[in-house]
Design a protein around this motif. Structure first.
Motif, short mmCIF file in Angstrom:
data_model
loop_
_atom_site.label_atom_id
_atom_site.label_comp_id
_atom_site.label_asym_id
_atom_site.label_seq_id
_atom_site.Cartn_x
_atom_site.Cartn_y
_atom_site.Cartn_z
N GLY A 130 9.95 -24.34 -12.09
CA GLY A 130 10.06 -24.21 -10.64
C GLY A 130 8.76 -23.82 -9.96
O GLY A 130 8.47 -24.26 -8.85
N ARG A 158 6.30 -26.38 -8.35
CA ARG A 158 6.49 -26.84 -6.97
C ARG A 158 6.30 -25.70 -5.97
O ARG A 158 5.59 -25.85 -4.99
N SER A 159 6.96 -24.59 -6.23
CA SER A 159 7.03 -23.54 -5.21
C SER A 159 5.84 -22.57 -5.22
O SER A 159 5.59 -21.92 -4.21
N THR A 210 15.32 -23.24 -16.47
CA THR A 210 14.60 -24.40 -15.93
C THR A 210 13.75 -23.99 -14.74
O THR A 210 12.58 -24.40 -14.63
N PHE A 211 14.30 -23.17 -13.85
CA PHE A 211 13.51 -22.70 -12.71
C PHE A 211 12.38 -21.77 -13.16
O PHE A 211 11.28 -21.82 -12.61
N PHE A 227 17.47 -31.41 -11.98
CA PHE A 227 16.37 -30.58 -11.49
C PHE A 227 15.14 -31.44 -11.20
O PHE A 227 14.52 -31.31 -10.15
N LEU A 261 16.22 -33.97 -8.16
CA LEU A 261 16.58 -33.37 -6.88
C LEU A 261 15.59 -32.31 -6.39
O LEU A 261 15.27 -32.27 -5.21
N TYR A 262 15.12 -31.46 -7.28
CA TYR A 262 14.23 -30.37 -6.85
C TYR A 262 12.76 -30.77 -6.92
O TYR A 262 11.99 -30.51 -6.00
N MET A 263 12.37 -31.40 -8.02
CA MET A 263 10.96 -31.76 -8.19
C MET A 263 10.64 -33.12 -7.54
O MET A 263 9.48 -33.51 -7.49
N LYS A 264 11.67 -33.82 -7.07
CA LYS A 264 11.49 -35.08 -6.34
C LYS A 264 10.77 -36.15 -7.17
O LYS A 264 9.99 -36.93 -6.66
#
Length: 122
Positions: free
Chosen positions: A31, A34-35, A26-27, A90, A93-96
């Motif tokens: 990921g 976003r990053s 998934t990352f 994911f 929480l991570y991608m908001k």
């Protein structure tokens, strides 16, 4: 494989390895959105490939272990359910991104797939 890990039933070993594999996958797949948004696509691709290596180091043994007792269809549906279980946290929480009721409907569809693929297992 580690001796204590082999004491778990095959489906549990498979699920644990597939879950860990799916976190990396998934990352690797999403990921970078976003990053690494401001970086060139080939930088994101290279980082994703590096992350994906760890996904494969877990996914290949997971499928080899699972294939000793599960059909390929059962392995695939297990992977898809795990994908959804990893992807929803994911995204939220991570991608908001907001939690959606559509995630529930997708999960219910996956439960139907689990039923049909596993129903004739002895």
């Amino acid at each position: 494989m580690i001796a204590w890990f082999q004491t778990f039933p095959t489906w549990v070993q498979t699920a644990i390895l597939l879950t860990a594999s799916n976190v990396f996958m998934t990352f690797a797949w999403y990921g970078h959105l976003r990053s690494l948004q401001g970086r060139a696509w080939f930088v994101a691709a290279t980082v994703s490939w590096g992350i994906a290596l760890f996904e494969y180091l877990l996914q290949v043994p997971a499928n080899r272990i699972g294939a000793t007792e599960l059909s390929l269809a059962q392995l695939k549906i297990m992977q898809e359910v795990i994908t959804l279980l990893v992807f929803v946290p994911f995204v939220v929480l991570y991608m908001k991104q907001p939690m959606k009721l559509d995630f529930l409907w997708a999960a219910l569809c996956m439960l139907g797939a689990v039923y049909f693929i596993f129903r004739n297992q002895g």
